[in-house]
Design an enzyme around this catalytic site. Structure first.
Site, short mmCIF file in Angstrom:
data_model
loop_
_atom_site.label_atom_id
_atom_site.label_comp_id
_atom_site.label_asym_id
_atom_site.label_seq_id
_atom_site.Cartn_x
_atom_site.Cartn_y
_atom_site.Cartn_z
N LYS A 178 0.83 -1.02 0.03
CA LYS A 178 0.19 -0.01 -0.05
C LYS A 178 0.65 1.13 0.15
O LYS A 178 0.61 2.15 -0.90
CB LYS A 178 -0.99 0.15 1.23
N GLU A 232 10.68 -4.60 4.36
CA GLU A 232 11.08 -6.03 3.95
C GLU A 232 10.60 -5.94 2.45
O GLU A 232 11.04 -6.68 1.65
CB GLU A 232 10.15 -6.80 4.71
N GLY A 260 -4.60 -1.87 5.22
CA GLY A 260 -3.76 -2.82 4.76
C GLY A 260 -4.28 -4.42 4.95
O GLY A 260 -4.58 -5.16 4.11
N ARG A 261 -4.68 -4.68 6.12
CA ARG A 261 -5.30 -5.81 6.73
C ARG A 261 -6.85 -6.20 6.02
O ARG A 261 -7.45 -7.18 6.32
CB ARG A 261 -5.32 -5.98 7.88
N GLU A 264 -4.12 -6.78 15.06
CA GLU A 264 -3.68 -5.44 14.85
C GLU A 264 -4.78 -4.41 14.81
O GLU A 264 -4.48 -3.11 14.80
CB GLU A 264 -2.92 -5.51 13.31
N HIS A 321 -4.35 -32.75 17.62
CA HIS A 321 -3.04 -33.68 17.88
C HIS A 321 -1.87 -32.54 18.35
O HIS A 321 -0.82 -33.03 18.40
CB HIS A 321 -2.80 -34.45 16.71
N LYS A 341 10.01 -0.80 14.08
CA LYS A 341 10.54 -0.49 12.70
C LYS A 341 11.64 0.51 12.80
O LYS A 341 12.66 0.55 12.37
CB LYS A 341 9.34 -0.12 11.90
O1 LIG Z 1 1.24 -2.73 2.21
P1 LIG Z 1 2.39 -2.28 2.99
O2 LIG Z 1 2.29 -0.70 3.11
O3 LIG Z 1 3.60 -2.70 2.42
O4 LIG Z 1 2.18 -2.57 4.56
C1 LIG Z 1 2.51 -3.96 4.79
C2 LIG Z 1 1.75 -3.86 6.35
O5 LIG Z 1 2.94 -3.22 7.11
C3 LIG Z 1 2.71 -2.87 8.34
O6 LIG Z 1 3.56 -3.30 9.27
C4 LIG Z 1 1.26 -2.83 9.03
O7 LIG Z 1 1.42 -3.26 10.11
C5 LIG Z 1 0.34 -3.64 8.26
O8 LIG Z 1 -0.92 -3.44 8.34
C6 LIG Z 1 0.58 -3.72 6.66
O9 LIG Z 1 -0.31 -4.38 6.07
#
Ligand SMILES: O=P(O)(O)OC[C@H]1O[C@H](O)[C@H](O)[C@@H](O)[C@@H]1O
Length: 754
Positions: A363, A369, A428-429, A515, A546, A672
């Site tokens: 987003k 990462e 994002g989620r 989150e 199990h 971060k």
């Molecule tokens: O989609 P992005 O901007 O790369 O973000 C990826 C993710 O990073 C963050 O750490 C948030 O905690 C997430 O909610 C998000 O989905």
């Protein structure tokens, strides 16, 4: 400790320890001194830390009276001093309370004097963001402000208190008895569009549900849901609307949701969906090809968190779905999320870059990462096909927020044709139904199947928005979540799908819910004094049985969501078996909730033949463990959409009732930021060869140990045999396929046990 301790009293406890006698209102000059010190004193975190660990050194550095030997006297009695000061301050602020309190606030005043008021008739809701009444005394204003904000907590409402009282009654009941009540059982289920929710094994009665419904009304749940669908900026900390429901709204709803400056959100959504349809059909038909002219048949979706977990959950659902199998023939979809280079190796080692399309899902297009993995993938493509901008243009696409478009362009991606936007009003989620999920899923399974998924989600949205609370599956599940967490004190919850194809659902819910609702303050910044935000975990049944079900049955109580299907995506009837394999699976789906609810008494253990009295107690199941069962017709793309939306809405309902913002995630930022500092220190250590100091003893020691024990792969060329000398990854590619050896050296063993 109540929030009053941590908010108001934390530092002054130290300062006032000597004069810990109750103070009268006339002693306000002393309190002004305290207030001044409040602002330059330890943080709540520091004070809490000291109390919990007994390590007071963190407070000592703030102490203004270190010279007067008070500290040493105070230290061992810190908790007592703290408590005494609490009492003193309550007396001190009483005039402020009296001045600030309206009739509604009386409840809060009484609360502070620790005499719980009796549960009375329904009170009107306190004003949400009323500015505190002011006096001319800054000290009184300070406390009045805090008290007023606390009065807005949902836990101060009559509805909440009634539920607390009712919870005391429920604690005296056992599901074994409750389940005998046929009338109750008949009342505790709901259905919608093939979805069947049975919640009779929750520790609730019809009265509980009524009281929860009252709470929902008190919290204006309906109004809040409507505000979300309408596009109000309910994510107020980020000044954003929350419109994941617009992502699956049919064309007929175009024009019904307007966002910033009258932008038609649903029209925007359909414009992008149309673009995705054309693009993914182009790739799947072979019209759009790779740099060297090969068909693009491998898709690597690079993203993390919300840009990964949801799409992977959908992918796993469709992987074995008959329509999905047919649609995906000849294609491959993989996800690259972890910044661990080993994840790159696992994802790409056997892929041909010339046949691979990389989908960068982010987003923000800044997530560390994802950006490193995106660069790694770009390097991989260049290493095999040459460093030509067209390689990126033909092999990389981006799904990102429209505000990240410039960054996408700078990366080298063709933003005219290969950029699929979504919007700041998609969290994002909550972004599975946006381009984040649409592009990878449609590339693999075709756009038509993705559309079916959207329709399932929309069906759940309509139900959520329109159906009455008592028949509304996501609302009921949200109410039960609040009940279990805040009233019965069950702090965790588990998702148990009896369907292997849902194996990634628990991981998605984990992010979605933890989150969203892992928060500590209400909308107006007041610390909650009730439990919010469950720990979610889970596993596909029967594998979980199990693994961790022992704890579910005999250890802590964890409310369970059992999810099952009437029909399997694939059923088998093995020769000699009288029940199909799916029936065998589903027998567990039905048995486990009963076992959890009913348990097994000592007498039943004996009746079952346990003769050793020493063992009897170990075989007793106390039961009374709540669960709910969700039954769907079959795991199709449509049902997958329903499940997705159902859980999204459950999370939202809980956040609305708890009065927290379920749509921001500031909690992920600190780590971060610290990682950035560590990266700088690593670089310094690597380049100078000297020890680094992070400012923290333990981290300094560990980091230096790491630096001394490892090498920096950067700056060193790795020699490869054949292929490209610069390639550091995926050396085991299609270029050098290794055949399995024909002779295995068994080192003298013949393969038989002697
Ligand atoms: O989609 P992005 O901007 O790369 O973000 C990826 C993710 O990073 C963050 O750490 C948030 O905690 C997430 O909610 C998000 O989905």
């Amino acid at each position: 400790f109540s929030p009053l301790y941590t908010t108001v009293l934390r530092p002054a406890a130290l300062l006032n320890a000597k004069s810990s006698q109750p103070q009268s209102p006339s002693e306000s000059s002393q309190s002004e001194l305290d207030l001044e010190r409040v602002s330059s004193s330890p943080s709540a975190e520091e004070a809490d830390y000291a109390l919990q660990t007994g390590d007071y050194s963190v407070l000592q550095k703030h102490h203004h009276q270190q010279q007067d030997n008070n500290w040493n006297v105070l230290k061992p009695n810190f908790r007592v001093a703290w408590d005494q000061h609490h009492q003193a301050t309550v007396r001190l602020v009483r005039p402020a309370l009296q001045h600030a309190a309206t009739e509604d606030d009386d409840e809060a005043v009484v609360e502070e004097t620790e005499e719980s008021p009796p549960v009375t008739q329904q009170q009107p809701p306190p004003p949400e963001s009323s500015s505190p009444r002011t006096t001319t005394n800054p000290v009184l204003n300070f406390f009045a402000n805090i008290i007023q904000r606390k009065a807005t907590l949902v836990s101060r409402t009559a509805e909440w208190k009634r539920l607390q009282k009712h919870a005391e009654y429920i604690q005296t009941t056992h599901l074994r008895q409750l389940m005998q009540d046929a009338v109750r059982s008949e009342a505790l289920y709901a259905t919608h569009d093939g979805v069947y929710l049975d919640y009779s094994r929750q520790r609730v009665t019809t009265e509980t549900m009524k009281l929860l419904g009252d709470l929902a009304k008190r919290q204006d749940l309906r109004g809040k849901i409507e505000a979300m669908f309408r596009g109000d900026k309910i994510n107020f900390t980020e000044d954003r609307a929350v419109l994941h429901t617009a992502l699956r709204a049919s064309r007929s709803k175009i024009g019904t949701v307007l966002v910033d400056d009258d932008v038609d959100a649903i029209q925007e959504v359909h414009d992008v969906l149309d673009q995705i349809k054309v693009f993914t059909n182009g790739v799947r038909s072979g019209q759009l090809r790779g740099y060297t002219g090969k068909r693009l048949r491998n898709i690597v979706s690079v993203g993390i968190g919300g840009s990964y977990l949801g799409p992977e959950f959908v992918h796993e659902c469709l992987k074995t779905e008959p329509e999905g199998i047919t649609a995906a023939l000849g294609y491959n979809l993989r996800f690259l999320s972890n910044v661990d280079p080993v994840d790159v190796e696992r994802t790409c080692a056997d892929l041909d870059p010339e046949e691979t399309l990389i989908v960068i899902v982010s987003k923000t297009f800044t997530t560390a990462e994802t950006m490193l993995n995106a660069k790694t993938m770009r390097q991989w493509l260049w290493d095999f096909m040459g460093n030509d901008p067209e390689v990126v243009e033909k092999h990389m696409v981006a799904c990102a927020s429209i505000s990240a478009m410039e960054k996408v362009k700078d990366f080298g991606i063709d933003t005219e044709n290969y950029f699929f936007r979504f919007w700041d009003w998609v969290g994002g989620r909550y972004s599975v139904c946006s381009a984040a999920g649409a592009v990878p899923i449609s590339l693999l399974y075709g756009f038509e199947l993705f559309e079916k998924f959207l329709r399932g989600a929309e069906s759940m949205d309509d139900h959520f928005r329109n159906d009455p609370i008592e028949k509304n599956i996501p609302i009921i599940m949200g109410l039960l979540g609040v009940w279990n967490m805040s009233f019965l004190n069950y702090k965790s919850r588990t998702t148990l799908p009896y369907a292997e194809a849902l194996l990634k659902l628990p991981a998605h819910i984990q992010q979605l819910d933890m989150e969203s609702n892992g928060k500590t303050v209400t909308k107006n910044g007041t610390p909650v004094d009730y439990a919010v935000g469950e720990i979610d975990f889970g596993e596909a049944g029967t594998n979980g049985q199990h693994s961790f079900y022992q704890l579910l049955h005999m250890g802590q109580t964890v409310p369970c969501d059992f999810i099952g299907f009437c029909e399997s995506q694939h059923d088998y009837c093995v020769d000699g078996e009288s029940l199909s394999s799916h029936d065998e699976l589903m027998a567990n789906f039905f048995a486990q909730p009963d076992a959890l609810a009913t348990g097994k008494t000592a007498d039943e253990v004996r009746e079952d033949g346990e003769l050793n009295e020493d063992v009897v107690a170990h075989r007793v199941f106390e039961g009374n463990r709540p669960s709910l069962s969700l039954l769907f017709p079959k795991l199709t793309a449509y049902a997958c959409g329903q499940i997705l939306a159902l859980y999204e809405h459950r999370t939202t309902v809980q956040g609305f009732l708890w009065d927290i913002n379920s749509f921001d995630q500031f909690g992920v930022e600190l780590g971060k930021k610290l990682a950035l500092n560590v990266k700088e220190q690593m670089l310094e250590g690597r380049s100078t060869g000297k020890r680094v100091d992070t400012g923290d003893h333990a981290t300094t020691r560990l980091l230096n140990y790491y630096l001394e024990s490892s090498n920096n792969a950067c700056g060193k060329k790795v020699e490869t045999t054949g292929g490209n000398p610069f390639t550091r990854i995926t050396r085991r590619t299609h270029f050098d396929r290794v055949q399995p050896p024909e002779d295995h050296n068994l080192r003298g063993h013949t393969g038989k046990l002697v």
